[in-house]
Design a protein around this motif. Structure first.
Motif, PDB file in Angstrom:
ATOM      1  N   UNK A  47       0.630  -1.690   0.160  1.00  0.00           N
ATOM      2  CA  UNK A  47      -0.167   0.019  -0.103  1.00  0.00           C
ATOM      3  C   UNK A  47       0.588   1.189  -0.034  1.00  0.00           C
ATOM      4  N   UNK A  48       0.283   2.475  -0.395  1.00  0.00           N
ATOM      5  CA  UNK A  48       1.288   3.617  -0.087  1.00  0.00           C
ATOM      6  C   UNK A  48       1.463   3.994   1.032  1.00  0.00           C
ATOM      7  N   UNK A  49       0.772   3.294   2.258  1.00  0.00           N
ATOM      8  CA  UNK A  49       1.200   3.386   3.666  1.00  0.00           C
ATOM      9  C   UNK A  49       2.441   3.093   3.885  1.00  0.00           C
ATOM     10  N   UNK A  50       3.041   2.426   3.287  1.00  0.00           N
ATOM     11  CA  UNK A  50       3.846   1.204   4.036  1.00  0.00           C
ATOM     12  C   UNK A  50       3.716  -0.322   4.459  1.00  0.00           C
ATOM     13  N   UNK A  51       2.746  -0.648   4.245  1.00  0.00           N
ATOM     14  CA  UNK A  51       2.232  -1.965   4.810  1.00  0.00           C
ATOM     15  C   UNK A  51       1.966  -2.830   4.105  1.00  0.00           C
ATOM     16  N   UNK A  52       2.040  -4.012   3.760  1.00  0.00           N
ATOM     17  CA  UNK A  52       1.888  -5.239   2.761  1.00  0.00           C
ATOM     18  C   UNK A  52       0.224  -5.295   3.149  1.00  0.00           C
ATOM     19  N   UNK A  97      -9.095  19.105   3.748  1.00  0.00           N
ATOM     20  CA  UNK A  97      -8.295  19.794   2.982  1.00  0.00           C
ATOM     21  C   UNK A  97      -6.832  18.961   2.427  1.00  0.00           C
ATOM     22  N   UNK A  98      -6.727  18.100   3.911  1.00  0.00           N
ATOM     23  CA  UNK A  98      -5.146  17.307   2.719  1.00  0.00           C
ATOM     24  C   UNK A  98      -5.207  16.695   1.968  1.00  0.00           C
ATOM     25  N   UNK A  99      -7.018  15.540   2.093  1.00  0.00           N
ATOM     26  CA  UNK A  99      -7.201  14.671   1.684  1.00  0.00           C
ATOM     27  C   UNK A  99      -7.734  15.069  -0.160  1.00  0.00           C
ATOM     28  N   UNK A 100      -7.875  16.756  -0.061  1.00  0.00           N
ATOM     29  CA  UNK A 100      -8.100  17.519  -1.276  1.00  0.00           C
ATOM     30  C   UNK A 100      -6.659  17.675  -2.084  1.00  0.00           C
ATOM     31  N   UNK A 101      -5.577  17.861  -1.399  1.00  0.00           N
ATOM     32  CA  UNK A 101      -4.688  17.847  -1.596  1.00  0.00           C
ATOM     33  C   UNK A 101      -3.694  16.561  -2.480  1.00  0.00           C
ATOM     34  N   UNK A 102      -4.071  15.823  -1.712  1.00  0.00           N
ATOM     35  CA  UNK A 102      -3.776  14.115  -2.309  1.00  0.00           C
ATOM     36  C   UNK A 102      -3.214  13.170  -0.760  1.00  0.00           C
ATOM     37  N   UNK A 103      -3.406  13.825   0.137  1.00  0.00           N
ATOM     38  CA  UNK A 103      -2.838  13.403   1.619  1.00  0.00           C
ATOM     39  C   UNK A 103      -2.627  11.855   1.331  1.00  0.00           C
ATOM     40  N   UNK A 104      -2.692  10.575   1.961  1.00  0.00           N
ATOM     41  CA  UNK A 104      -2.607   9.589   1.535  1.00  0.00           C
ATOM     42  C   UNK A 104      -3.673   9.170   2.759  1.00  0.00           C
ATOM     43  N   UNK A 105      -3.771   8.022   2.673  1.00  0.00           N
ATOM     44  CA  UNK A 105      -4.926   8.288   3.800  1.00  0.00           C
ATOM     45  C   UNK A 105      -4.313   7.970   5.319  1.00  0.00           C
ATOM     46  N   UNK A 150      -3.402   0.910   9.789  1.00  0.00           N
ATOM     47  CA  UNK A 150      -3.207   2.187   9.507  1.00  0.00           C
ATOM     48  C   UNK A 150      -2.898   2.436  10.852  1.00  0.00           C
ATOM     49  N   UNK A 151      -3.897   1.929  11.460  1.00  0.00           N
ATOM     50  CA  UNK A 151      -3.790   2.761  13.068  1.00  0.00           C
ATOM     51  C   UNK A 151      -2.226   3.202  13.299  1.00  0.00           C
ATOM     52  N   UNK A 152      -1.497   1.557  12.796  1.00  0.00           N
ATOM     53  CA  UNK A 152       0.132   2.050  13.134  1.00  0.00           C
ATOM     54  C   UNK A 152       1.071   2.742  12.047  1.00  0.00           C
ATOM     55  N   UNK A 160     -12.093  -0.541   1.451  1.00  0.00           N
ATOM     56  CA  UNK A 160     -12.210  -0.884   2.211  1.00  0.00           C
ATOM     57  C   UNK A 160     -11.575  -0.138   3.224  1.00  0.00           C
ATOM     58  N   UNK A 161      -9.688   0.346   2.864  1.00  0.00           N
ATOM     59  CA  UNK A 161      -8.630   1.574   3.622  1.00  0.00           C
ATOM     60  C   UNK A 161      -9.313   2.608   4.411  1.00  0.00           C
ATOM     61  N   UNK A 162     -10.188   2.405   3.697  1.00  0.00           N
ATOM     62  CA  UNK A 162     -11.887   4.068   3.869  1.00  0.00           C
ATOM     63  C   UNK A 162     -12.209   3.693   5.242  1.00  0.00           C
ATOM     64  N   UNK A 163     -12.742   2.527   4.847  1.00  0.00           N
ATOM     65  CA  UNK A 163     -13.915   1.657   6.415  1.00  0.00           C
ATOM     66  C   UNK A 163     -13.218   1.703   7.126  1.00  0.00           C
ATOM     67  N   UNK A 164     -11.043   1.206   6.876  1.00  0.00           N
ATOM     68  CA  UNK A 164     -10.684   1.103   8.218  1.00  0.00           C
ATOM     69  C   UNK A 164      -9.682   2.341   8.373  1.00  0.00           C
ATOM     70  N   UNK A 165      -9.967   3.392   8.519  1.00  0.00           N
ATOM     71  CA  UNK A 165      -9.528   5.066   8.137  1.00  0.00           C
ATOM     72  C   UNK A 165      -9.894   5.148   9.534  1.00  0.00           C
TER      73      UNK A 165
END
Length: 617
Positions: free
Chosen positions: A40-45, A214-222, A385-387, A265-270
């Motif tokens: 993932x873009x978050x850095x985990x598998x 605002x961060x989401x709209x600028x392309x931030x990762x989850x 995601x929490x980690x 699914x990542x957004x549900x988890x977020x």
């Protein structure tokens, strides 16, 4: 929690190792990790499957909705409020639109009011609006929040709504740094304390905004949006408790306004992770469990919306809306599909509202609390995601806190870097925007339909430019560069013709013709496809007859060694020549003067920009 297992007890258990061995056999020698494990873009598998054993180290397992740490929700139901932004030049116009929206199913309003308002203004605005049932969220530019809040609170008190009103006043002094790179001109703590004194008698009036949307709209990762949102909320907690308020007094007035990306699914988890982590943050200030509940409003993504093939925005916003609803947010706004190129009209607003009504009143998602709870996949995503988000939060705190890093422009810089990376992924089609960088509508025109391009940075305030500004957020949508490319084609008054010279192996020529059509269609070129030619000369003659600007040879790798030199010679510079693919003989073909090759590894955007430079002269 006790479990009873009677089904399939006649079968011996199968270990994870056994499953992987079986999958490896089915892969016929392909590497399991490379083929099926997703980074993932978050850095985990993310593994291709999960089992009960993957949940054993997750501490919140066994908790119920409404229980600390609230990962499964802050309440025992899954009802959410449907918000719509209303607009108008007068309180009469706002009232008319508000009543119409409420009649059609909206129960939360977002209203931008002028800097100078009176009690009479609100009397007119809310005429016939039942403020005991309808949530109201006041928006506006910074600088006049205290004055607007005082008038609004006085109005609510005159109606006896101290206990029955629900809503918010959006006080976000951090917006100036995020949008313009300029520090807030007044003392945030002092003004925040004054605001609290104004609103404190209205029990359910939130006022301290965490606008991570605002961060989401600028392309931030989850994980970035979540980590920085936690740091933003903690900044409010620290500032105002240092000013003398109790942790519960501050936490009870904070409202999180978060974005939703299309990663379902990542957004549900977020959102599940967000509630859990925020509860831990507030608990660290010695607050009671009840004060640790996160109040979340969610808005579908502006970042991934498009101008071309705009109705596809409905598909993206629908999955986003569904993920937030399943995750248990408190209120939700689905952006109208046409917001990227015009002020939303009655039709697009109605469709946006109906997307939520379909989920709530027809699919009955509100009848099930935390429907994703217990899913091996979602629970592991929540933990992962929490980690990552917690590491971002801790890093911000160790470096001085959210406001300190904003003043240095560091958070803005990190988010902008993520936006650049995502734009590059879109340019290479590693991130797909249907209708823009993949499967475009070849014949669509958009230039004439663009009226008022909107931006999350546009709050109605005068934009400020200063030499001492630090980095500020870049709100270029993911599709913006492809849209600029295609609009350049439209503005040129030319529409290059791309001719598919299909020959040889039937399966390969059809596949490569489709790939090439989608490739050049992203620039708005006219595509001339064909079922196939018996000879190269026949194909070239047909291309010249059609006045082609570009001829794309579509065949198999094995046949290119023969067909490509022959076609290049036959064409003799009368049109640009392109080979669809990256054959083993590419170097030999280049040595013969063939320069253009398109395939899955090229940067689609950069390649098309180069074609535009040559074809639109």
């Amino acid at each position: 929690m006790a479990t009873k297992e009677k089904l399939f007890d006649m079968f011996s258990p199968t270990s994870t190792h056994d499953w992987i061995e079986k999958i490896t056999v089915d892969l016929k020698g392909a590497d399991f990790e490379k083929k099926l494990v997703w980074r993932t873009n978050e850095g985990f598998n993310v593994q291709p499957f999960y089992r009960r054993e993957d949940l054993k180290d997750i501490p919140h397992m066994g908790t119920l909705p409404g229980q600390f740490p609230y990962v499964r929700g802050t309440k025992e139901d899954n009802n959410w409020l449907i918000r719509q932004q209303i607009s108008g030049n007068s309180p009469e116009e706002l009232n008319k639109e508000a009543l119409d929206a409420i009649e059609k199913g909206v129960d939360s309003l977002g209203i931008r009011v002028p800097n100078e308002v009176t009690k009479e203004y609100f009397e007119t605005l809310f005429k016939d609006v039942d403020l005991k049932k309808i949530e109201v969220n006041i928006l506006g530019c910074m600088g006049h929040t205290l004055e607007v809040a005082q008038v609004f609170v006085d109005y609510l008190k005159s109606k006896g709504l101290e206990k029955d009103f629900h809503g918010s006043i959006n006080y976000n002094p951090f917006k100036r740094l995020l949008n313009h790179g300029l520090d807030f001109p007044r003392d945030i703590k002092e003004e925040g304390l004054k605001l609290y004194e104004i609103v404190k008698d209205i029990e359910n009036l939130k006022c301290f905004a965490v606008d991570s949307v605002m961060l989401n709209a600028a392309g931030a990762y989850i994980s970035q949006e979540l980590g920085y949102a936690l740091a933003w909320g903690a900044e409010w907690m620290t500032l105002l408790t240092d000013g003398g308020l109790t942790p519960c007094e501050v936490a009870g007035r904070i409202k999180f306004n978060m974005g939703i990306s299309s990663n379902y699914f990542m957004e549900i988890a977020k959102f599940r992770a967000a509630r859990m982590l925020w509860a831990e943050v507030v608990k660290a200030y010695d607050a009671d469990d009840e004060c640790c509940k996160m109040h979340v409003h969610a808005t579908t993504s502006f970042y991934n919306m498009t101008i071309y093939d705009a109705h596809v925005n409905l598909l993206r916003s629908m999955t986003e809306t569904m993920s937030a609803a399943i995750a248990g947010v408190d209120s939700l706004e689905t952006l109208p599909f046409d917001i990227t190129y015009k002020a939303p009209d009655e039709f697009s607003k109605r469709i946006a509202k109906n997307q939520q009504l379909l989920l709530r009143d027809e699919s009955h998602i509100n009848k099930v609390v935390d429907p994703a709870g217990g899913s091996y996949y979602v629970e592991v995503l929540t933990k992962s995601i929490a980690e990552v988000a917690w590491k971002i939060f801790v890093d911000v705190e160790e470096k001085g806190g959210f406001l300190e890093l904003l003043k240095k422009g560091e958070i803005q810089k990190v988010v902008n870097e993520s936006g650049v990376k995502r734009h590059n992924e879109v340019a290479r089609r590693k991130e797909i925007l249907l209708g823009t960088n993949q499967y475009p509508n070849f014949n669509e025109k958009a230039l004439d339909k663009i009226e008022i391009p909107l931006s999350p940075a546009n709050c109605g305030c005068k934009m400020e430019v200063a030499d001492n500004a630090v980095d500020y957020l870049n709100y270029d949508r993911a599709a913006s560069q492809f849209e600029q490319l295609r609009l350049d084609t439209e503005r040129s008054g030319k529409r290059p013709k791309v001719f598919m010279l299909t020959i040889g192996n039937l399966a390969m020529r059809l596949a490569r013709a489709q790939f090439s059509a989608n490739f050049f269609g992203c620039a708005g070129y006219e595509i001339i496809d064909n079922i196939g030619f018996d000879t190269i000369k026949e194909g070239v003659d047909a291309a010249i007859e059609k006045k082609a600007d570009v001829v794309v040879l579509c065949s198999s790798d094995d046949e290119y060694a023969q067909y490509a030199p022959e076609a290049f010679k036959e064409l003799d510079g009368r049109a640009m020549f392109v080979v669809a693919g990256a054959p083993a003989c590419m170097d030999e073909l280049k040595a013969q003067g063939i320069e253009e090759f398109i395939h899955v590894r090229v940067n689609v955007l950069d390649t098309l920009i180069q074609f535009n430079a040559k074809l639109l002269k």
